[in-house]
Structures are given as C-alpha cells and as structure tokens.
Design an enzyme around this catalytic site. Structure first.
Site, PDB file in Angstrom:
ATOM      1  N   ARG A 122      41.614  29.222  10.228  1.00 36.30           N
ATOM      2  CA  ARG A 122      42.566  28.318   9.549  1.00 36.30           C
ATOM      3  C   ARG A 122      43.733  27.917  10.446  1.00 36.30           C
ATOM      4  NH1 ARG A 122      41.569  31.649   4.931  1.00 36.30           N
ATOM      5  NH2 ARG A 122      40.065  30.582   3.593  1.00 36.30           N
ATOM      6  N   LYS A 144      47.084  14.717  17.942  1.00 34.57           N
ATOM      7  CA  LYS A 144      45.841  14.164  17.390  1.00 34.57           C
ATOM      8  C   LYS A 144      44.681  14.923  18.025  1.00 34.57           C
ATOM      9  CE  LYS A 144      47.005   9.409  16.178  1.00 34.57           C
ATOM     10  NZ  LYS A 144      46.791   7.975  16.500  1.00 34.57           N
ATOM     11  N   GLU A 186      47.405   3.236  30.453  1.00 31.03           N
ATOM     12  CA  GLU A 186      48.235   3.773  29.359  1.00 31.03           C
ATOM     13  C   GLU A 186      49.708   3.863  29.787  1.00 31.03           C
ATOM     14  OE1 GLU A 186      47.353   4.539  26.242  1.00 31.03           O
ATOM     15  OE2 GLU A 186      45.187   4.880  26.253  1.00 31.03           O
ATOM     16  N   LYS A 228      56.401   8.695  24.252  1.00 32.37           N
ATOM     17  CA  LYS A 228      55.458   9.146  23.220  1.00 32.37           C
ATOM     18  C   LYS A 228      56.126  10.189  22.324  1.00 32.37           C
ATOM     19  CE  LYS A 228      50.968  10.350  21.836  1.00 32.37           C
ATOM     20  NZ  LYS A 228      49.545  10.313  22.036  1.00 32.37           N
ATOM     21  N   GLU A 238      51.414   8.824  11.848  1.00 31.42           N
ATOM     22  CA  GLU A 238      51.104   7.392  11.950  1.00 31.42           C
ATOM     23  C   GLU A 238      51.153   6.655  10.616  1.00 31.42           C
ATOM     24  OE1 GLU A 238      48.202   6.529  14.999  1.00 31.42           O
ATOM     25  OE2 GLU A 238      47.750   4.618  14.048  1.00 31.42           O
ATOM     26  N   ARG A 242      54.178   4.969  14.898  1.00 30.99           N
ATOM     27  CA  ARG A 242      53.208   5.536  15.849  1.00 30.99           C
ATOM     28  C   ARG A 242      52.121   4.521  16.202  1.00 30.99           C
ATOM     29  NH1 ARG A 242      50.940  11.722  16.441  1.00 30.99           N
ATOM     30  NH2 ARG A 242      49.571  11.268  18.182  1.00 30.99           N
ATOM     31  N   ASN A 246      49.298   1.970  19.889  1.00 29.34           N
ATOM     32  CA  ASN A 246      47.994   1.307  19.946  1.00 29.34           C
ATOM     33  C   ASN A 246      48.085  -0.104  20.514  1.00 29.34           C
ATOM     34  OD1 ASN A 246      46.526   3.470  18.877  1.00 29.34           O
ATOM     35  ND2 ASN A 246      47.189   2.932  16.813  1.00 29.34           N
ATOM     36  N   HIS A 249      45.005  -1.774  21.884  1.00 31.30           N
ATOM     37  CA  HIS A 249      43.842  -0.991  21.473  1.00 31.30           C
ATOM     38  C   HIS A 249      42.899  -1.725  20.526  1.00 31.30           C
ATOM     39  CE1 HIS A 249      45.947   2.227  23.455  1.00 31.30           C
ATOM     40  NE2 HIS A 249      45.052   3.109  23.141  1.00 31.30           N
ATOM     41  N   HIS A 253      39.205  -1.460  21.578  1.00 26.88           N
ATOM     42  CA  HIS A 253      38.146  -0.794  20.818  1.00 26.88           C
ATOM     43  C   HIS A 253      36.936  -1.714  20.646  1.00 26.88           C
ATOM     44  CE1 HIS A 253      41.290   2.165  19.025  1.00 26.88           C
ATOM     45  NE2 HIS A 253      40.784   2.603  20.145  1.00 26.88           N
ATOM     46  N   HIS A 267      38.210   3.793  28.890  1.00 23.90           N
ATOM     47  CA  HIS A 267      39.174   3.518  27.819  1.00 23.90           C
ATOM     48  C   HIS A 267      40.463   2.893  28.365  1.00 23.90           C
ATOM     49  CE1 HIS A 267      41.405   3.889  24.121  1.00 23.90           C
ATOM     50  NE2 HIS A 267      42.342   4.578  24.759  1.00 23.90           N
TER      51      HIS A 267
HETATM   52  N1  GLY Z   1      46.916   7.742  21.335  1.00 20.98           N
HETATM   53  C1  GLY Z   1      47.676   7.237  20.280  1.00 20.98           C
HETATM   54  C2  GLY Z   1      48.401   8.277  19.494  1.00 20.98           C
HETATM   55  O1  GLY Z   1      48.456   9.409  19.913  1.00 20.98           O
HETATM   56  O2  GLY Z   1      48.904   7.987  18.452  1.00 20.98           O
END
Ligand code: GLY
Length: 369
Positions: A122, A144, A186, A228, A238, A242, A246, A249, A253, A267
C-alpha cells in the site's frame, strides 16, 4: 556545482539535487531516509551496464547494501508483465513498508518503479535517480507514475511523489547525441511555456550544453526542475496549471501514435516539433507575434533537432487521421480537446477554444513543408 530544488508539497515535500558526482554520493544522500541500511534498485539492462557499479560503490561508501533487478530497456517494459515481475521481485527481496525503492534509469524505469512503490504494501517510499535528460527535467519530478495499457500510454498509474531525486549530470555524457537532444526538447519547452529569459539563455548556451559544458547542463536542468516544481506545487494532480507542462504534447502524442511509438520519433523530438506547431497555431489565431514560431523553429534547427513533419522518416497519415489521433488525447475533457497555446515566448496558457479549421490548416501547411 550542486544545486537543490525543493518541491513544496507539505508533508510530501522533497529535494531534487542536481549536479555532477551524485551517484558517488548517493549513499550519504539516501542514508538519512533509511531505517535499515539496504535498498532495492530497479533499473534497465542498458543503464545497469553503464551505472550500476557506480551506484553500488556510492551506496557502499555509506554502508548501504544494494540488491538490483535489471529489466529490458525500452518502452515495452512499461507494461503489466514487467510490472508484475518488478513487484514480485520487491516482495521476494522482503522490502518492507519503511524501506526505500530506488529507480535508476530513464522515464520508463522511473514511471514503472514509482508505480511499483506506490502499490507495494500500500505504498513504500522511493528515490528517483534519473539517467536521461528527459527524466532529469521532467518525468522524475512531480510524482506521475504508471505503465502503458494496450489502449494507450500511461493509462494505468498513480500519483506517488518520490522522497528524493538525485539528478547526476555526469551521467548525461553516456547518452547518445540523439537522446540528449530529445531530452533538450523538454528543456526548451520550459522556456517557451513560462520563462522568456530562460529561452534567450538557451538560444545562447544550448550548443555548449549539447557538447558537454557541465555548468550549462546544471543550470538548464536546475531551471527546468524549478519551473516544474513550482507548477506541481500549485497543481499536483493536474486540475489546472499542470496542463501547461503539456505544451507541444497534443501534436506530439498524435505524431507518436502515427509513428507507432517507434524509433522514428522519440518523445522529446515530438515535443519539440509540437512546440513549434503550438506556436504556429497561436500566431495564426493572432495570439502571439508572427515572428515567435520562426524563432522557436530557428533555435531547434540551430541545435540540429527535428523541426518539421518532413524531418520524421517515413510516411505520415493525412491531416484528418492526425486530427483523429489528437482527439484521443488524454487532455480531452467532456469531449473537448484542450490545447496549450501561447501569447508569446514564455507565456503559455490552457484553452479549449481552438477552431478545428485552424488546427487543420497548421497541419496541412506543416505536411506540405
Ligand atoms: N510530464 C508532465 C507532467 O508531469 O505533468
């Protein structure tokens, strides 16, 4: 030359340490987090061959024992079978609730190991040691974690913040020039989305950074991580800001899906091309100056990066098919696609108000080259 950026998330706040020599100092950095002197390391076979001995030595110097599992390198590892293997291995290593899992690798390993740590017993704590530029400036920070599903990328996962991130800028010299420049896509994104001064600095210093200038690498990683960290602290899950991360992106994508997530387009390369297209779209909508997209493209070209759709090897689907792929983007909310557009370099914003005709025209022109 070491920098520290704090990700301010209350009880889950943590430091990102950036600089050369951090693998050798990993033991002293991690020791304060440990209840007992042993860690379990998840890595991939390529990174293990390059850096696992250095990490082992760095841990041993602080009396910390290490056990490691090296999974195959590559995106296919971010899947249920490898995830299951990783979790079962962690259980077999008798990793307890108070132990630490270490992710040594790029975005694939960081995402998979973070998700394994999120669900093991957990939730156990984990430390990110990102070895690609992309992972140092993006995926290792912000919590993430996850794996891919047959239905799409990153569809299975959890928010689980690391307890520490060690971004050793020495390891960047083991990257291929192509992988380094993909990660640089990036880095450029941060300047474009929120810091025009940083973008100007990159225009001047990007070439030195690419050829190995350590001070430039540390500064670029640090500024990217600061940006960031600020955004994640404002909007961890997000719900709003956040999404600015993107930038580029939505186009990226679609292009990644169109090229089968293959070696044809990495990417970060797709992010760079996507940033150029997002600025092109912003200029057409009268949001930013006509010169801005040209300036973005000029910098990418000066760095020797992919700039245009024609720089992607092989055939691409037609505009309608690309737009259909964009419509499957994760940023679709209530059936409406949200875009990140810009009022200028360093001034991005999120909007759902984008005429399809304008997107179609940008893609048509980009395809015509
Ligand atoms: N890579 C985008 C984020 O971490 O929100």
């Amino acid at each position: 030359m070491q920098e520290t950026v704090r990700v301010e998330l209350g009880a889950r706040a943590y430091d990102v340490k950036i600089g050369p020599g951090l693998l050798a100092r990993a033991g002293e950095e991690i020791a304060p987090l440990l209840r007992r002197p042993r860690v379990a390391v998840l890595t991939d076979e390529t990174v293990a061959a390059l850096h696992l001995d250095a990490l082992r030595a760095g841990l041993e110097a602080a009396g910390i024992a290490m056990t490691a599992l090296a999974l195959p390198a590559g995106e296919a590892t971010k899947s249920w079978p490898h995830f299951e293997r990783a979790v079962e291995w962690l259980l077999a290593q008798k990793i307890e609730r108070n132990d630490i899992v270490v992710a040594l690798g790029g975005g694939v390993i960081g995402d998979l190991a973070g998700f394994a740590a999120a669900v093991l017993r957990r939730g156990v704590r984990f430390v990110q040691i990102p070895t690609s530029l992309l992972a140092q400036v993006d995926s290792s920070v912000g919590g993430k974690t996850g794996i891919n599903a047959p239905q799409g990328k990153n569809l299975i996962g959890a928010f689980h913040q690391p307890s520490l991130v060690l971004a050793d800028t020495d390891v960047l010299s083991s990257l291929t020039p192509r992988d380094l420049l993909a990660g640089y896509g990036e880095v450029v994104k941060y300047g474009l989305l929120g810091d025009a001064t940083f973008f100007e600095w990159l225009e001047r210093n990007g070439p030195a950074l690419a050829t190995g200038d350590m001070a430039a690498r540390v500064r670029a990683v640090t500024r990217s991580v600061q940006m960031k960290a600020d955004i994640v602290a404002r909007d961890e899950t997000e719900q709003g800001d956040r999404a600015l991360l993107n930038l580029g992106h939505t186009f990226c994508h679609a292009l990644e899906a169109a090229t089968g997530y293959s070696d044809r387009l990495l990417h970060g390369e797709g992010v760079a091309i996507g940033c150029g297209l997002a600025f092109e779209l912003s200029a057409r909508l009268g949001l930013c100056a006509q010169e801005d997209p040209s300036r973005v493209r000029a910098h990418l070209a000066a760095m020797g990066m992919k700039v245009d759709l024609r720089d992607i090897p092989g055939e691409l689907p037609d505009t309608a098919a690309l737009m259909a792929l964009m419509a499957q983007d994760k940023k679709v909310v209530d059936g409406t696609l949200r875009f990140i557009l810009a009022r200028g370099i360093g001034s991005a914003f999120v909007t759902a108000d984008v005429p399809q005709d304008a997107v179609r025209a940008v893609l048509d022109d980009a395809r015509a080259g």
